[in-house]
Design an enzyme around this catalytic site. Structure first.
Site, mmCIF file in Angstrom:
data_model
loop_
_atom_site.group_PDB
_atom_site.id
_atom_site.type_symbol
_atom_site.label_atom_id
_atom_site.label_comp_id
_atom_site.label_asym_id
_atom_site.label_seq_id
_atom_site.Cartn_x
_atom_site.Cartn_y
_atom_site.Cartn_z
ATOM 1 C CB SER A 42 -0.878 0.058 1.251
ATOM 2 O OG SER A 42 -1.782 -0.989 1.260
ATOM 3 C CE1 TYR A 53 -8.312 -4.916 1.883
ATOM 4 C CE2 TYR A 53 -6.525 -5.712 3.274
ATOM 5 C CZ TYR A 53 -7.000 -4.855 2.299
ATOM 6 O OH TYR A 53 -6.168 -3.927 1.746
ATOM 7 C CD GLU A 54 -8.302 -6.503 -2.564
ATOM 8 O OE1 GLU A 54 -8.632 -5.965 -3.609
ATOM 9 O OE2 GLU A 54 -7.153 -6.958 -2.354
ATOM 10 C CB ALA A 72 1.653 -0.235 4.530
ATOM 11 C CG HIS A 115 -6.331 2.932 3.428
ATOM 12 N ND1 HIS A 115 -5.366 1.943 3.438
ATOM 13 C CD2 HIS A 115 -6.542 3.205 2.118
ATOM 14 C CE1 HIS A 115 -5.023 1.643 2.187
ATOM 15 N NE2 HIS A 115 -5.719 2.404 1.371
ATOM 16 C CG ASN A 142 -0.201 2.488 11.454
ATOM 17 O OD1 ASN A 142 -0.067 2.024 10.319
ATOM 18 N ND2 ASN A 142 -0.659 1.783 12.459
ATOM 19 C CG MET A 150 -4.570 -5.797 7.416
ATOM 20 S SD MET A 150 -5.900 -4.665 7.002
ATOM 21 C CE MET A 150 -5.954 -3.658 8.519
ATOM 22 C CB SER A 151 -0.621 -7.996 2.671
ATOM 23 O OG SER A 151 0.529 -7.285 3.064
ATOM 24 C CG HIS A 165 -2.976 -2.070 -3.375
ATOM 25 N ND1 HIS A 165 -1.970 -2.998 -3.266
ATOM 26 C CD2 HIS A 165 -3.179 -1.597 -2.135
ATOM 27 C CE1 HIS A 165 -1.592 -3.085 -2.006
ATOM 28 N NE2 HIS A 165 -2.314 -2.248 -1.287
ATOM 29 C CG HIS A 203 -4.970 -6.950 0.434
ATOM 30 N ND1 HIS A 203 -5.038 -6.084 -0.623
ATOM 31 C CD2 HIS A 203 -3.843 -6.633 1.122
ATOM 32 C CE1 HIS A 203 -3.997 -5.256 -0.581
ATOM 33 N NE2 HIS A 203 -3.251 -5.577 0.459
HETATM 34 N N1 HPA Z 1 -2.514 -2.961 11.619
HETATM 35 C C1 HPA Z 1 -2.716 -3.838 10.612
HETATM 36 N N2 HPA Z 1 -2.390 -3.589 9.356
HETATM 37 C C2 HPA Z 1 -1.801 -2.419 9.069
HETATM 38 C C3 HPA Z 1 -1.545 -1.458 10.056
HETATM 39 C C4 HPA Z 1 -1.929 -1.745 11.399
HETATM 40 O O1 HPA Z 1 -1.757 -0.943 12.338
HETATM 41 N N3 HPA Z 1 -0.968 -0.384 9.448
HETATM 42 C C5 HPA Z 1 -0.857 -0.714 8.123
HETATM 43 N N4 HPA Z 1 -1.363 -1.936 7.893
#
Ligand code: HPA
Length: 271
Positions: A29, A84-85, A112, A246, A234, A210-211, A60, A82
Site C-alpha cells: 500500500s 479482506y477483499e 505497509a 488508511h 503508524n 494484512m498481507s 493499489h 488481499h
Molecule cells: N494494523 C494492521 N495492518 C496495518 C496497520 C496496522 O496498524 N498499518 C498498516 N497496515
C-alpha cells in the site's frame, strides 16, 4: 480443472516475448513509487489476464510491470490481492506459482504495517525475519500439485538469511534505519482493537499487517528465495496513542517510500 497458475503463465509468457525476469517484486500500500523507476516497462493490466483477480484497494494500481531495475530484469506486481477483499488465500498462491513457472528465483515483498514498539517509529523500515500467520488461512490449503512443492513444506527459513544479511549491510552502509522483526498478519480489513494489539505483542510480533504471508509462504513452498520489508506507517492501536487509518497508512508509506526504493534498488544491483 487446470491449475490457474498454468492459465496465467501461458498468457503472460506470450506477452513477455524475449524477456525472462528471475526477480519478482510485490509492492505494498502506497509503495508504488518503485514502479516508476523501472526502465523499458511493459505494463500488463490484471484485467487483461483472463481469470486474474482484480486489485480493489485505493493505493493499489492493479498491473504487472516487466522491465529493468538496477540493470536486472524484474517482474513487479503493482497492486496486490488481499484476503479482506474477499479473495481466497489459494488465489494469491496461484500468482506465486505462476511466478515459479515463469522462472522467478527471488521474491522481494513490501508492505505497509503498524509498529508494535514505541522504539520503531512510523516512517522507518523493518526487515522481516519471521512471521506469525493469524489470518486464519493458509495459502496451501487444497489439493497439492507436487510439481510446485511438497504437501507438508518446512517453513524454517522463509526469509532467506543471506538476503537479510545483505539488506542490513546496505542499510548500515547508507545510514538508513532498518529494524528487524516478526511480521504478524491479521485478515483485516478492520484495524486491531487494543486487546488484539496486546495479544500480538505477547505472541512475539513486532509489526502488524494484512498481507504478505500468503505470498511468502507460497514462495517458500515453491523454493523461491524471499526478502520481506515492512514500511512502518503508524503505531498500532493504543501504542503511543495510535489510532490507525488508511489515510495515515498511505501518507506515511509515501514518506518511507524513498528509503525503501533506494534499498531495494541497491539490493537488486547486488543480487
Ligand atoms: N494494523 C494492521 N495492518 C496495518 C496497520 C496496522 O496498524 N498499518 C498498516 N497496515
Amino acid at each position: 480443472m487446470r491449475e490457474k497458475a498454468f492459465v496465467f503463465y501461458e498468457q503472460i509468457r506470450k506477452l513477455l516475448g524475449q524477456r525472462a525476469p528471475k526477480i519478482a517484486i510485490i509492492l505494498g500500500s502506497g509503495l508504488g513509487g518503485l514502479a516508476q523507476e523501472i526502465e523499458e516497462p511493459l505494463n500488463i493490466d490484471y484485467s487483461s489476464i483472463e481469470g486474474f483477480p482484480k486489485s480493489t484497494v485505493a493505493g493499489h494500481k492493479g498491473r504487472l510491470i516487466v522491465g529493468k531495475l538496477s540493470g536486472k530484469e524484474v517482474l513487479c506486481m503493482q497492486g496486490r490481492i488481499h484476503l479482506y477483499e474477499g479473495y481466497q488465500a489459494s488465489q494469491i498462491a496461484d500468482i506465486i506459482k505462476m511466478f515459479k513457472l515463469l522462472g522467478i528465483e527471488s521474491l522481494i515483498v513490501t508492505n505497509a504495517a503498524g509498529s508494535l514498539h514505541k522504539e520503531m517509529a512510523p516512517g522507518s523500515l523493518m526487515l522481516i525475519k519471521d512471521h506469525l500467520n493469524l489470518s486464519g488461512f493458509n495459502p496451501l490449503i487444497g489439493p497439492n500439485d507436487e510439481r510446485f512443492g511438497p504437501r507438508f513444506p518446512g517453513m524454517s527459513e522463509i526469509y532467506t538469511p543471506p538476503y537479510r544479511a545483505k539488506l542490513k549491510e546496505l542499510a548500515a552502509k547508507h545510514h538508513i534505519t532498518l529494524h528487524e522483526g516478526v511480521y504478524c498478519m491479521l485478515s483485516g480489513p478492520a484495524f486491531e482493537t487494543p486487546a488484539e494489539v496486546r495479544m500480538c505483542q505477547i505472541l512475539g510480533a513486532d509489526a502488524n499487517g494484512m498481507s504478505t504471508i500468503p505470498e511468502t509462504t507460497t514462495a517458500a513452498y515453491c523454493g523461491i528465495k524471499v526478502l520481506g520489508i515492512s514500511a512502518l506507517t503508524n503505531y498500532c492501536t493504543g501504542i503511543e496513542g495510535g489510532n490507525p487509518s488508511h489515510e495515515e497508512t498511505l501518507s506515511t508509506a509515501d514518506k518511507a517510500s524513498a528509503n525503501l526504493t533506494f534499498l531495494v534498488k541497491q539490493f537488486i544491483g547486488e543480487l
